[in-house]
Design an enzyme around this catalytic site. Structure first.
Site, mmCIF file in Angstrom:
data_model
loop_
_atom_site.group_PDB
_atom_site.id
_atom_site.type_symbol
_atom_site.label_atom_id
_atom_site.label_comp_id
_atom_site.label_asym_id
_atom_site.label_seq_id
_atom_site.Cartn_x
_atom_site.Cartn_y
_atom_site.Cartn_z
ATOM 1 N N ASN A 1 -7.558 6.394 -10.657
ATOM 2 C CA ASN A 1 -6.190 6.121 -11.140
ATOM 3 C C ASN A 1 -6.166 5.784 -12.623
ATOM 4 O O ASN A 1 -5.276 6.188 -13.362
ATOM 5 C CB ASN A 1 -5.607 4.903 -10.415
ATOM 6 C CG ASN A 1 -5.145 5.241 -9.025
ATOM 7 O OD1 ASN A 1 -5.112 6.406 -8.666
ATOM 8 N ND2 ASN A 1 -4.804 4.222 -8.259
ATOM 9 N N CYS A 2 -7.154 4.991 -13.022
ATOM 10 C CA CYS A 2 -7.155 4.487 -14.395
ATOM 11 C C CYS A 2 -7.341 5.613 -15.406
ATOM 12 O O CYS A 2 -7.048 5.446 -16.588
ATOM 13 C CB CYS A 2 -8.261 3.440 -14.571
ATOM 14 S SG CYS A 2 -8.220 2.183 -13.279
ATOM 15 N N ALA B 1 -6.843 -7.870 3.873
ATOM 16 C CA ALA B 1 -6.044 -7.113 2.903
ATOM 17 C C ALA B 1 -6.655 -7.308 1.518
ATOM 18 O O ALA B 1 -7.164 -8.392 1.201
ATOM 19 C CB ALA B 1 -4.587 -7.571 2.916
HETATM 20 P P1 FAD Z 1 -4.532 1.956 -4.887
HETATM 21 O O1 FAD Z 1 -5.746 2.305 -5.652
HETATM 22 O O2 FAD Z 1 -3.216 2.240 -5.478
HETATM 23 O O3 FAD Z 1 -4.639 2.677 -3.477
HETATM 24 C C1 FAD Z 1 -3.651 2.512 -2.506
HETATM 25 C C2 FAD Z 1 -3.619 3.758 -1.640
HETATM 26 O O4 FAD Z 1 -3.000 3.434 -0.415
HETATM 27 C C3 FAD Z 1 -2.785 4.859 -2.258
HETATM 28 O O5 FAD Z 1 -3.562 6.017 -2.464
HETATM 29 C C4 FAD Z 1 -1.675 5.112 -1.242
HETATM 30 O O6 FAD Z 1 -1.372 6.481 -1.086
HETATM 31 C C5 FAD Z 1 -2.284 4.553 0.034
HETATM 32 N N1 FAD Z 1 -1.268 4.091 0.986
HETATM 33 C C6 FAD Z 1 -0.248 3.225 0.755
HETATM 34 N N2 FAD Z 1 0.463 3.035 1.885
HETATM 35 C C7 FAD Z 1 -0.117 3.785 2.846
HETATM 36 C C8 FAD Z 1 0.155 4.008 4.230
HETATM 37 N N3 FAD Z 1 1.190 3.436 4.842
HETATM 38 N N4 FAD Z 1 -0.642 4.831 4.903
HETATM 39 C C9 FAD Z 1 -1.703 5.441 4.317
HETATM 40 N N5 FAD Z 1 -2.004 5.269 3.014
HETATM 41 C C10 FAD Z 1 -1.225 4.446 2.291
HETATM 42 N N6 FAD Z 1 -6.678 -1.072 -13.615
HETATM 43 C C11 FAD Z 1 -7.631 -1.514 -14.452
HETATM 44 O O7 FAD Z 1 -8.278 -2.522 -14.148
HETATM 45 N N7 FAD Z 1 -7.885 -0.878 -15.627
HETATM 46 C C12 FAD Z 1 -7.203 0.227 -16.002
HETATM 47 O O8 FAD Z 1 -7.467 0.809 -17.059
HETATM 48 C C13 FAD Z 1 -6.183 0.702 -15.159
HETATM 49 N N8 FAD Z 1 -5.457 1.780 -15.505
HETATM 50 C C14 FAD Z 1 -4.517 2.247 -14.635
HETATM 51 C C15 FAD Z 1 -3.797 3.375 -14.993
HETATM 52 C C16 FAD Z 1 -2.853 3.888 -14.128
HETATM 53 C C17 FAD Z 1 -2.053 5.095 -14.522
HETATM 54 C C18 FAD Z 1 -2.640 3.280 -12.862
HETATM 55 C C19 FAD Z 1 -1.634 3.838 -11.911
HETATM 56 C C20 FAD Z 1 -3.330 2.154 -12.518
HETATM 57 C C21 FAD Z 1 -4.282 1.625 -13.394
HETATM 58 N N9 FAD Z 1 -5.012 0.484 -13.082
HETATM 59 C C22 FAD Z 1 -5.957 0.014 -13.936
HETATM 60 C C23 FAD Z 1 -4.754 -0.257 -11.830
HETATM 61 C C24 FAD Z 1 -5.712 0.141 -10.726
HETATM 62 O O9 FAD Z 1 -5.698 1.518 -10.565
HETATM 63 C C25 FAD Z 1 -5.295 -0.570 -9.454
HETATM 64 O O10 FAD Z 1 -5.385 -1.951 -9.669
HETATM 65 C C26 FAD Z 1 -6.145 -0.197 -8.268
HETATM 66 O O11 FAD Z 1 -6.146 1.177 -8.036
HETATM 67 C C27 FAD Z 1 -5.631 -0.915 -7.013
HETATM 68 O O12 FAD Z 1 -6.373 -0.550 -5.917
HETATM 69 P P2 FAD Z 1 -5.738 -0.616 -4.463
HETATM 70 O O13 FAD Z 1 -6.789 -0.139 -3.518
HETATM 71 O O14 FAD Z 1 -5.131 -1.920 -4.237
HETATM 72 O O15 FAD Z 1 -4.534 0.414 -4.505
#
Ligand code: FAD
Length: 560
Positions: free
Chosen positions: A45-46, A276
């Site tokens: 994502n980043c 979570a």
């Molecule tokens: P995510 O990585 O968002 O994953 C969640 C996943 O769950 C998604 O793919 C979604 O489709 C899936 N999902 C949701 N609901 C359901 C459901 N009901 N059923 C099935 N699947 C589901 N962080 C940094 O530290 N440094 C950075 O430089 C940085 N840059 C970023 C740039 C961008 C453009 C973005 C969008 C984010 C950035 N981040 C950065 C933040 C970082 O990407 C997030 O903090 C991290 O990805 C969070 O991880 P997560 O597993 O919580 O959620």
């Protein structure tokens, strides 16, 4: 003992993929199923913004794993385009929709990990449906598709993702306007530290509209809150994210005051069978233990690992979060850890602020450039409360060292004794980190006194005079209104003229002013050093937000 439980993970990116891979490394016998709504798992994502400019030219480089590679390496059952609709906690089953086949099915779990991330906030304005967000590969594909037809882009929001989007869209050859409601960019920084980023954006031709919002989007234009219209073939919303707690809330899991899922320090929710992690959960703030949302990849990955440990019955403890983050904007980077001055003021906590402007490496080695570093410390015990840095090089290293020091419980004066790698191309024998320690020691010991830029007016009202001890040439290029110029090397010749007043002394960054204040005081003339000198003051000229909050405590002096 062989553990045959079925672990289901919702969300297959940062937190979810980390949990799944760690679990398999801990147990060969568990059944591990990853359900991912989008078409991709383990996405970088980043890195998304950097594909807009083709800095990351190959979109495939953003896809770190595939369901097949995860099956081969970790024997994970990864089901993309499978969305979880609801959780039945009593039966320990999930209602899942297979978006490919268009059919719903039930899935049993013994342990469940929620890593659904966060949802980008879209403002409720007319035409909002024309705007795009950047959260996943599908969003990226949509945006790339629009780029070919676009000339003018409006990015709404000047936070981390907004800045990265603005930079990369500009690099892609578009005319970019960045609209930010606040009166500074990058709110986690204090305004004077964010100012160099604003300058850098403008220097690269990005139009920056601070203190404004977009109130309507029409075909080809966006309307600002003051009625102006801006050309906008494309509008990108980057005004923040909110934790995706919908599934959890519907299942009766506890949400916290910030809307994130509540977990304990093993990432377990109020249901013993459900963990979570990541952007969807509330974290504990390292400084005051309050609930906080820090949507960062490092934290999501750590939490995923710890949740897996906990499920596997291993000792697991997630530490509080300090919000260490960094962003690159063209040739500058800005980074932060811990609390900023705005937040310390808002809760009325005593602090001591130190601004420095050291070179990133030895001045005599080619290419040295000035950094701005700000550290906030507890005046009583020197505990480090937060730090920020901005500059061309060496920003990451300094903030990472301070973040590590904070985690280890080191005080600001302990920074003096950190033995950091040094050779002229990399740093200085007295690294900027060591210098912060020297300054902290001088201030805390009362060796010298200083005042902050926001105190200038108040001191002038009480009769203090501003004394600029830079060279005449520097003074001629610009000075703080009301200042008298006596270069530090001529100060001894003017002591009689200066006697009878109190002086707030400044130079470019604070070093010559420290020499001057010590000299004046040795001759019985009251003097304080202006923290961060002319360089910090210049960065504060449009930074009004700090001034509105009463100052708690800012004392000390600069010396390295
Ligand atoms: P995510 O990585 O968002 O994953 C969640 C996943 O769950 C998604 O793919 C979604 O489709 C899936 N999902 C949701 N609901 C359901 C459901 N009901 N059923 C099935 N699947 C589901 N962080 C940094 O530290 N440094 C950075 O430089 C940085 N840059 C970023 C740039 C961008 C453009 C973005 C969008 C984010 C950035 N981040 C950065 C933040 C970082 O990407 C997030 O903090 C991290 O990805 C969070 O991880 P997560 O597993 O919580 O959620």
């Amino acid at each position: 003992m062989t553990d045959t439980k079925t672990v289901v993970i919702i969300g297959g990116v940062a937190g979810g993929a980390s949990a799944a891979a760690r679990l398999r490394r801990l147990s060969e016998s568990m059944e591990i199923i990853v359900l991912e709504r989008s078409g991709y798992v383990s996405v970088a994502n980043c890195g998304l913004p950097y594909h807009l400019s083709a800095t990351i030219a190959d979109r495939g480089d953003l896809l770190l794993q595939t369901p097949e590679s995860l099956r081969d390496r970790f024997r994970l059952d990864v089901r993309v385009r499978n969305e979880v609709l609801s959780i039945d906690r009593r039966e320990q089953t999930l209602a899942v929709r297979d978006l490919n086949a268009g059919l719903d099915y039930q899935l049993h779990y013994d342990a469940l990990v929620l890593s659904p991330g966060a949802a980008p906030i879209v403002p409720p304005i007319p035409g909002a449906e024309r705007g795009l967000v950047l959260r996943d590969i599908e969003d990226l594909d949509r945006m790339v598709g629009e780029l070919a037809k676009a000339q003018n882009v409006v990015v709404v929001g000047g936070g981390f993702i907004g800045l990265e989007a603005a930079e990369n869209l500009k690099e892609a050859g578009l005319e970019v306007t960045l609209v930010e409601l606040g009166d500074q960019l990058l709110a986690p920084l204090d305004p004077e530290m964010a100012m160099p980023l604003e300058r850098e954006l403008r220097r690269h031709g990005v139009k920056v509209e601070l203190g404004h919002s977009v109130v309507e989007i029409e075909a080809g234009t966006a309307t600002l809150d003051d009625g102006r219209t801006v050309n906008a073939d494309l509008v990108v919303f980057a005004i923040g994210v909110r934790p995706d707690g919908r599934l959890a809330a519907d299942a009766g899991l506890a949400l916290g005051p910030r809307g994130g899922i509540v977990v304990d320090d093993e990432q377990r929710t109020n249901d013993a069978a459900i963990w979570a992690v990541g952007d969807a959960v509330e974290k504990v703030d390292m400084l005051d233990g309050s609930a906080t949302l820090t949507p960062l990849a490092n934290i999501a990955n750590r939490q995923g690992r710890r949740a897996a440990d906990s499920i596997a019955g291993m000792p697991s403890k997630v530490l509080a979060s300090q919000g260490t983050a960094i962003v690159k904007v063209f040739g500058k980077s800005a980074a932060t850890t811990g609390w900023n001055e705005k937040r310390l003021r808002a809760v009325g906590r005593d602090f001591l602020a130190i601004h420095t402007h050291p070179n990133d490496h030895a001045a005599y080695y080619p290419g040295a450039q000035t950094l701005a570093i700000k550290i906030l410390i507890d005046p009583k015990d020197g505990a480090i409360l937060g730090a920020q840095a901005v500059g061309a090089e060496g920003v990451d290293k300094r903030i990472d060292v301070i973040a590590t020091a904070m985690r280890a419980g080191l005080t600001a004066t302990d920074l003096i004794d950190l033995e950091l790698a040094y050779a002229p191309p990399f740093g200085s024998a007295k690294d900027p980190i060591n210098q912060l320690g020297y300054i902290a020691e001088n201030r805390m010991s009362g060796l010298s006194e200083s005042a902050d830029w926001s105190e200038i007016e108040q001191l002038q009202t009480s009769g203090w005079k501003l004394l600029d001890v830079r060279t005449r040439e520097e003074f001629a290029e610009g000075s703080i209104p009301g200042a008298t110029n006596v270069p530090v090397d001529e100060l001894r010749d003017h002591l009689d003229d200066l006697r009878g007043s109190d002086y707030l002394v400044y130079c470019a960054v604070g070093q010559r002013a420290h020499v001057a204040t010590q000299l004046l005081k040795a001759h019985g003339i009251s003097a304080k050093n202006l923290d961060g000198g002319w360089t910090t003051w210049r960065n504060t000229r449009t930074a009004r937000s700090l001034r509105d909050v009463p100052k708690k405590q800012l004392v000390g002096a600069a010396l390295s």
